[in-house]
Structure formats: structure tokens, C-alpha cells
Design an enzyme around this catalytic site. Structure first.
Site, PDB file in Angstrom:
ATOM      1  N   CYS A  70       0.887  -1.161   0.000  1.00 19.13           N
ATOM      2  CA  CYS A  70       0.000   0.000   0.000  1.00 19.13           C
ATOM      3  C   CYS A  70       0.923   1.209   0.000  1.00 19.13           C
ATOM      4  O   CYS A  70       2.138   1.045  -0.173  1.00 19.13           O
ATOM      5  CB  CYS A  70      -0.976  -0.019   1.185  1.00 19.13           C
ATOM      6  N   HIS A 103      15.133 -14.249  10.329  1.00 18.43           N
ATOM      7  CA  HIS A 103      14.804 -14.254  11.759  1.00 18.43           C
ATOM      8  C   HIS A 103      13.319 -14.442  12.042  1.00 18.43           C
ATOM      9  O   HIS A 103      12.973 -15.012  13.080  1.00 18.43           O
ATOM     10  CB  HIS A 103      15.269 -12.945  12.406  1.00 18.43           C
TER      11      HIS A 103
HETATM   12  C1  RB5 Z   1      -3.961   5.371   0.856  1.00 18.05           C
HETATM   13  O1  RB5 Z   1      -3.998   6.754   0.679  1.00 18.05           O
HETATM   14  C2  RB5 Z   1      -3.044   5.012   2.005  1.00 18.05           C
HETATM   15  O2  RB5 Z   1      -3.640   5.334   3.210  1.00 18.05           O
HETATM   16  C3  RB5 Z   1      -2.699   3.552   1.960  1.00 18.05           C
HETATM   17  O3  RB5 Z   1      -2.106   3.247   0.752  1.00 18.05           O
HETATM   18  C4  RB5 Z   1      -1.742   3.056   3.026  1.00 18.05           C
HETATM   19  O4  RB5 Z   1      -0.615   3.857   3.109  1.00 18.05           O
HETATM   20  C5  RB5 Z   1      -2.332   2.765   4.324  1.00 18.05           C
HETATM   21  O5  RB5 Z   1      -1.686   2.346   5.277  1.00 18.05           O
END
Ligand code: RB5
Length: 149
Positions: A70, A103
């Protein structure tokens, strides 16, 4: 260990869509068989909607390892680590990637799509996929992770 016969699932949100596409192409070029679990474009989505299905599948043994991303790598990692058989490590360097395999016996890598260059992400990912767990004292520690007080 490099096991090219296995299928490796990969999932992300919009914050790492471009990194996911880059890594997916690299992995396919290098002979890996991949399962793309989305997201499939840059439209804003909620990362748990894409990370839960992958983590559940790893948790249940459908896949041995997985790749999640993400924007920060944190939301994806936090979501995946809700599953008892998942050990997801957030990696932003090759050294982190080595250590989470050696680990922690991590079976999922979480990458921060907005915080590492794509070429570096590929180095980090290759390290994750080719580094073995050391076992020994680390096996004892890994077993203690699920023993909540
Ligand atoms: C999206 O804007 C962002 O919040 C997501 O990609 C991530 O970083 C969340 O932890």
C-alpha cells in the site's frame, strides 16, 4: 528458497498500484507464476478489501508466500498480520528483507509503494524470495509470537 513452480499472490491498493504492476512484470519476466489479486487501476480503494483475501489464502495454506503493498506498507501489513498463520514483514531495505526471512520466517512481504524506488523494491523483493529462515533460536522466538499473555 527459490521455488518457481509455486504460484505467488500479489495485492495492493491504489497507493502502490504502479509498483505492483512494475514488480508483477519483473516477476513474470523472471519465471515466477503469479496470481494478481488487484487492485487493477489507480482508483481509490480501501486496502483491507484487497489484502484480506490474500492473507486469508496464505493463512489457509493455499499459497506459501505472498506480496502485499500500500502507500506506506503499514495498512497492508497490519491487515495481513490479523491472521494467525501469517507473518508479514514491512520492508524498505534489502537488509530488512533479509532479516524478516532469516529471523522472522515471514511468509508475506509488505512494501511501501510511495516510499521506495521501484528498482529498490525489486531488489528487496528478490531478497525476500531467495532468503531462507535460519531456524534455531529464531524458531523458538517465532513460536512465541502467537502465545498471547
Ligand atoms: C492510501 O492513501 C493510504 O492510506 C494507503 O495506501 C496506506 O498507506 C495505508 O496504510
Amino acid at each position: 528458497m527459490l521455488m518457481k513452480s509455486e504460484i505467488i499472490p500479489i495485492a495492493c491498493d491504489h497507493g502502490a498500484y504502479q509498483m505492483k504492476e512494475f514488480l508483477l512484470n519483473k516477476l513474470i519476466e523472471h519465471g515466477y507464476t503469479m496470481k494478481d489479486m488487484g487492485t487493477f487501476n489507480t482508483d481509490s480503494v480501501d486496502y483491507p478489501d484487497f489484502i484480506h483475501p490474500l492473507a486469508k489464502a496464505v493463512n489457509e495454506g493455499e499459497y506459501e508466500r505472498g506480496i502485499i503493498m500500500c502507500g506506506s506498507g503499514n495498512g497492508a501489513q497490519i491487515t495481513a498480520n490479523k491472521y494467525p498463520n501469517v507473518r508479514a514483514g514491512l520492508c524498505w531495505s534489502v537488509e530488512q528483507s533479509q532479516l524478516t526471512r532469516r529471523h522472522n520466517n515471514a511468509n508475506i512481504i509488505s512494501l511501501p509503494g510511495r516510499f521506495v524506488e521501484f528498482d529498490m523494491a525489486w531488489e528487496i523483493l528478490k531478497t525476500f524470495l531467495t532468503t531462507d529462515f535460519e531456524g534455531g533460536r529464531h524458531q523458538v522466538r517465532v513460536e512465541k509470537i502467537s502465545k498471547l499473555l
